[in-house]
Design an enzyme around this catalytic site. Structure first.
Site, PDB file in Angstrom:
ATOM      1  CG  HIS A   1      -1.640  -1.275   1.460  1.00 46.81           C
ATOM      2  ND1 HIS A   1      -2.855  -1.595   0.891  1.00 46.81           N
ATOM      3  CD2 HIS A   1      -1.260  -2.362   2.179  1.00 46.81           C
ATOM      4  CE1 HIS A   1      -3.204  -2.819   1.260  1.00 46.81           C
ATOM      5  NE2 HIS A   1      -2.247  -3.312   2.041  1.00 46.81           N
TER       6      HIS A   1
ATOM      7  CB  SER B   1      13.816  21.505 -16.132  1.00 49.25           C
ATOM      8  OG  SER B   1      12.992  22.647 -16.240  1.00 49.25           O
TER       9      SER B   1
ATOM     10  CE  LYS C   1      12.394  18.846 -11.690  1.00 51.11           C
ATOM     11  NZ  LYS C   1      11.235  19.184 -12.519  1.00 51.11           N
TER      12      LYS C   1
ATOM     13  CD  GLU D   1       9.556  11.557 -15.849  1.00 53.76           C
ATOM     14  OE1 GLU D   1       8.664  12.363 -16.144  1.00 53.76           O
ATOM     15  OE2 GLU D   1      10.716  11.914 -15.571  1.00 53.76           O
TER      16      GLU D   1
END
Ligand code: ARG
Length: 436
Positions: free
Chosen positions: A152, A273, A279, A286
């Protein structure tokens, strides 16, 4: 050029040509020619065409094989099979018209796809083996690092980071098995089925299958030209593997967050970025996660493509190639990239919460005959009382234990030390399954 026309007085419109033609099959060129070489050898040996005609055709086909990398398709080529026959005509003249003796593009394309996927399966298996090796190496290197398991997405128990990685290694081992089963099932030759029910010529189907190193001819000719379950199975193998990679990718993204801080992707595998100077993004992970969705879509599409088709061949089947190539290319690229990401990243592991040792503490009571339900309750009560004082389970004392229940013993606190789980047996088992 088309391979037909006698029946028509007029010619096909540009709209029809554009809509029905296929360029996605061009990557079948080499296997198409290899299939044709086996076919003409059989035509010559059985005397269906003259021996010299067979050797002229074979010589022309060998030339095409040598020019595969630079082969020039022309606009009018309806598909790859047409392009090869056109080129063969340019090379050997009229006898090229005998190439298609006892054959149809229906059995030809089914063969081409089987030959192509047989090789592709081999490539994916090789890549997956290298991927498993990467996971095993990393697991060995991090075998002492203790991490929480999550259920969970809440810290549950403790294990070694290596054990966590080995869960993915086992998934990949099964993926390898699936590709290998799929390769075994698709390794049959459809040639000799012609358009759907074979030919009146004395074709030797066994000879062709043997020349192509296949296990035998597909016994039923309608099945041979009309079935694409082998394509669907291959696409499923890709999508299940992508789903496994995607689950890991999701974890890599979480681990790379500042909140987790487990994963530090190196410069070669990081992206930046355009707006935020600080970043460092895990884009590879992804994109693996994102592309898995499209491969799942390929699985749905290949099944839907077949579901309403009457036997045997229908032109709808032309669309199978785009789907399987997309699925296979996506998997090939994802494996390469995610492997690079792991190879070029560093890992650091903050300690798990001490409460992840709650179950072992309850199990100490169980060894003394306390029913598990009661032990569970007692440890829960201990944690609640500690929390009330702003303390963690790691700060529990022998007195705290005794205050909750007198069946706790002084050395029970030793189970609160978070130890990694050993992985040597799993490493050995995986290596022996892979034959290393
Ligand atoms: N390009 C076709 C395909 O991929 C080849 C078979 C064409 N057969 C036909 N009867 N038009 O399915």
């Amino acid at each position: 050029m088309t391979l037909w026309g006698g029946r028509f007085a007029g010619s096909m419109s540009d709209v029809t040509r554009r809509f029905t033609g296929d360029e996605s099959d061009r990557r079948l060129l080499r296997v198409d020619v290899e299939g044709s070489i086996a076919h003409v050898a059989m035509l010559g040996r059985t005397g269906i065409i003259a021996a010299e005609e067979a050797s002229t055709l074979a010589a022309g086909l060998e030339k095409i094989l040598a020019e595969v990398e630079v082969f020039e398709f022309i606009d009018g080529d309806e598909d790859v099979h047409t392009a090869v026959e056109r080129r063969l005509g340019e090379l050997v003249g009229e006898v090229a018209g005998k190439l298609h003796t006892g054959r149809s593009r229906n059995d030809q394309v089914a063969l081409d796809l089987r030959l192509y996927l047989r090789e592709a399966a081999g490539q994916r298996i090789t890549q997956l083996r290298a991927w498993v090796e990467t996971l095993l190496r990393l697991a060995e290197g991090t075998a002492d690092a203790v991490v929480p398991t999550y259920t969970h997405l809440q810290q549950a128990q403790v294990t070694s980071f290596g054990n966590h990685l080995l869960a993915y290694a086992w998934m990949s081992v099964r993926d390898i098995g699936r590709f290998s089963d799929c390769r075994h099932r698709l390794d049959q030759s459809p040639l000799g089925s012609a358009a759907s029910a074979g030919s009146t010529l004395p074709l030797d189907r066994d000879q062709v299958s043997e020349a192509l190193g296949m296990s035998g001819p597909v016994p039923n000719t309608l099945d041979a030209v009309g079935s694409r379950d082998f394509v669907a199975e291959y696409v499923f193998c890709c999508s299940q593997t992508m789903v496994h990679l995607s689950r890991l990718a999701e974890e890599l993204v979480i681990w790379a967050s500042q909140e987790f801080g487990w994963l530090q992707p190196g410069d070669p595998v990081s992206t930046g970025s355009s707006a935020l100077p600080h970043k460092r993004n895990p884009d590879i992970a992804e994109l693996v996660r994102g592309r898995a969705g499209a491969v799942i879509g390929d699985t749905t599409a290949i099944l839907a493509l077949q579901k309403g088709l009457p036997l045997s061949y229908n032109r709808d089947l032309q669309e199978d190639k785009r789907l399987v190539f997309h699925a296979d290319d996506t998997l090939g690229g994802s494996l390469e990239a995610i492997q690079a990401l792991l190879d070029d990243s560093d890992f650091t592991f903050p300690p798990p919460r001490p409460e992840t040792a709650a179950l072992p503490l309850a199990e100490r009571l169980v060894t003394r005959g306390v029913p598990f339900r009661e032990a569970h309750h007692l440890v829960g009560q201990l944690i609640r009382e500690l929390e009330g004082d702003g303390r963690s389970l790691a700060e529990a004392s022998v007195e705290d234990l005794a205050a909750v229940d007198d069946r706790f013993e002084g050395d029970d606190l030793t189970v609160l030390e978070l130890r990694p789980s050993p992985i040597d047996d799993q490493l050995a088992a995986i290596r022996s399954m892979l034959g290393d």
